[in-house]
Design an enzyme around this catalytic site. Structure first.
Site, PDB file in Angstrom:
ATOM      1  N   LYS A   1     109.670 -67.896  45.197  1.00  0.00           N
ATOM      2  CA  LYS A   1     110.694 -68.912  44.895  1.00  0.00           C
ATOM      3  C   LYS A   1     110.028 -70.136  44.246  1.00  0.00           C
ATOM      4  CE  LYS A   1     113.518 -66.878  48.466  1.00  0.00           C
ATOM      5  NZ  LYS A   1     114.525 -67.004  49.494  1.00  0.00           N
TER       6      LYS A   1
ATOM      7  N   GLU B   1     120.249 -66.908  45.308  1.00  0.00           N
ATOM      8  CA  GLU B   1     120.112 -68.337  44.976  1.00  0.00           C
ATOM      9  C   GLU B   1     120.496 -68.591  43.526  1.00  0.00           C
ATOM     10  OE1 GLU B   1     116.100 -68.529  46.415  1.00  0.00           O
ATOM     11  OE2 GLU B   1     116.867 -68.202  48.439  1.00  0.00           O
TER      12      GLU B   1
ATOM     13  N   GLU C   1     119.924 -57.878  49.959  1.00  0.00           N
ATOM     14  CA  GLU C   1     119.590 -59.110  50.679  1.00  0.00           C
ATOM     15  C   GLU C   1     120.872 -59.759  51.192  1.00  0.00           C
ATOM     16  OE1 GLU C   1     115.507 -60.712  49.308  1.00  0.00           O
ATOM     17  OE2 GLU C   1     117.004 -61.573  47.994  1.00  0.00           O
TER      18      GLU C   1
ATOM     19  N   GLY D   1     116.156 -66.762  54.661  1.00  0.00           N
ATOM     20  CA  GLY D   1     115.594 -68.053  55.063  1.00  0.00           C
ATOM     21  C   GLY D   1     116.198 -68.612  56.334  1.00  0.00           C
TER      22      GLY D   1
HETATM   23  P1  13P Z   1     113.178 -64.970  53.346  1.00  0.00           P
HETATM   24  O1  13P Z   1     112.233 -63.813  53.572  1.00  0.00           O
HETATM   25  O2  13P Z   1     112.487 -66.293  53.340  1.00  0.00           O
HETATM   26  O3  13P Z   1     114.362 -64.902  54.248  1.00  0.00           O
HETATM   27  O4  13P Z   1     113.743 -64.797  51.851  1.00  0.00           O
HETATM   28  C1  13P Z   1     114.200 -63.567  51.430  1.00  0.00           C
HETATM   29  C2  13P Z   1     114.443 -63.612  49.979  1.00  0.00           C
HETATM   30  O5  13P Z   1     115.327 -64.320  49.522  1.00  0.00           O
HETATM   31  C3  13P Z   1     113.584 -62.817  49.108  1.00  0.00           C
HETATM   32  O6  13P Z   1     114.063 -62.796  47.815  1.00  0.00           O
END
Ligand code: 13P
Length: 253
Positions: free
Chosen positions: A11, A100, A170, A176
């Site tokens: 990210k 996102e 996801e 997150g």
């Molecule tokens: P997290 O592993 O921080 O929950 O994020 C997952 C993600 O969005 C991977 O693209």
């Protein structure tokens, strides 16, 4: 079962020095500890791609991905990055349709169909993200939402092109948040996705597609998630920023 893949989505994190340190650490540990049948992918922010690519080129099962790309090939699109540019740096994968980007940058299924096409036309491989938000899960709409995301962005592809796509399921409520989908929830959605692909492209194509799980995946829960029949690996956010955790997740098969 598709190929085993563990991808790290960094990210918008890490400055230059920290990005290089992380990439070097991952490569060094992977060289000693990672099984050759696991494909490891690191997806840093654009500005770090070139350096990270150089640092990782010595290891055959470590690949580099971008987190996004333009729908356009070139031209007057200030601030955008084309797939051709990524290709010229030896980048192998592109994450598309992360939740996102769907939420903050309003990426639509239609736009993602265009991005998928241009990635494949350039010989790179899309990691296509899908997943429902909490209200959709609570309303029992997860299959409808994920089904539309796949149909509207990917199902125009012919079978040969489709076979190159990696899918990442996801659930947005798990990203997150520290709340992971249960193994039952993950397996159920992965089986649904594979079933949908089988209906459209046949069982053989469906069985060859890697379907990754993403959302609060950590070394502690990766083994049980990866043990699910239709989970072929993970797309890892936070835990991919720690070399030890990222590799431990990749060793969870
Ligand atoms: P997290 O592993 O921080 O929950 O994020 C997952 C993600 O969005 C991977 O693209």
């Amino acid at each position: 079962m598709g190929k085993k893949i563990v991808a790290g989505n960094w990210k918008m994190n890490l400055l230059k020095e920290d990005a290089q340190t992380l990439a070097s650490e991952v490569v060094n540990i992977a060289k000693d500890e990672l099984s050759s049948d696991v494909t490891l992918i690191m997806c840093p922010p654009f500005v770090h791609l070139s350096e990270v690519k150089k640092l990782t080129s010595a290891v055959s099962n470590v690949f580099i991905g971008a987190q996004n790309c333009s729908t356009e090939a070139s031209g007057a699109y200030t601030g955008e990055i084309s797939v051709g540019m990524l290709k010229s740096y030896g980048i192998d994968y592109v994450i598309l349709g992360h939740s996102e980007r769907r939420e903050y940058f309003k990426e639509s299924n239609e736009e993602l169909a265009k991005k998928t096409d241009i990635v494949l036309e350039n010989g790179l491989l899309p990691i296509f993200c899908c997943g429902e938000v909490l209200a959709e899960r609570e309303g029992g709409k997860q299959e409808e939402v994920v089904g539309s995301q796949l149909k509207e962005s990917l199902f125009h592809l012919d079978a040969e092109a489709f076979s190159k796509v990696v899918i990442a399921y996801e659930p947005v409520w798990a990203i997150g948040t520290g709340v992971t989908a249960s193994t039952a929830q993950a397996q159920e959605m992965h089986a649904f996705i594979r079933g949908l692909i089988a209906e459209k492209y046949g069982q053989e194509v469906a069985d060859g597609i890697s379907i990754l799980y993403g959302g609060s995946c950590k070394p502690g829960n990766a083994p049980e998630l990866f043990a699910c029949k239709d989970v072929d690996g993970g797309l890892i956010g936070g835990a991919s920023l720690k070399s030890r955790d990222f590799i431990d997740i990749a060793k969870s098969y």
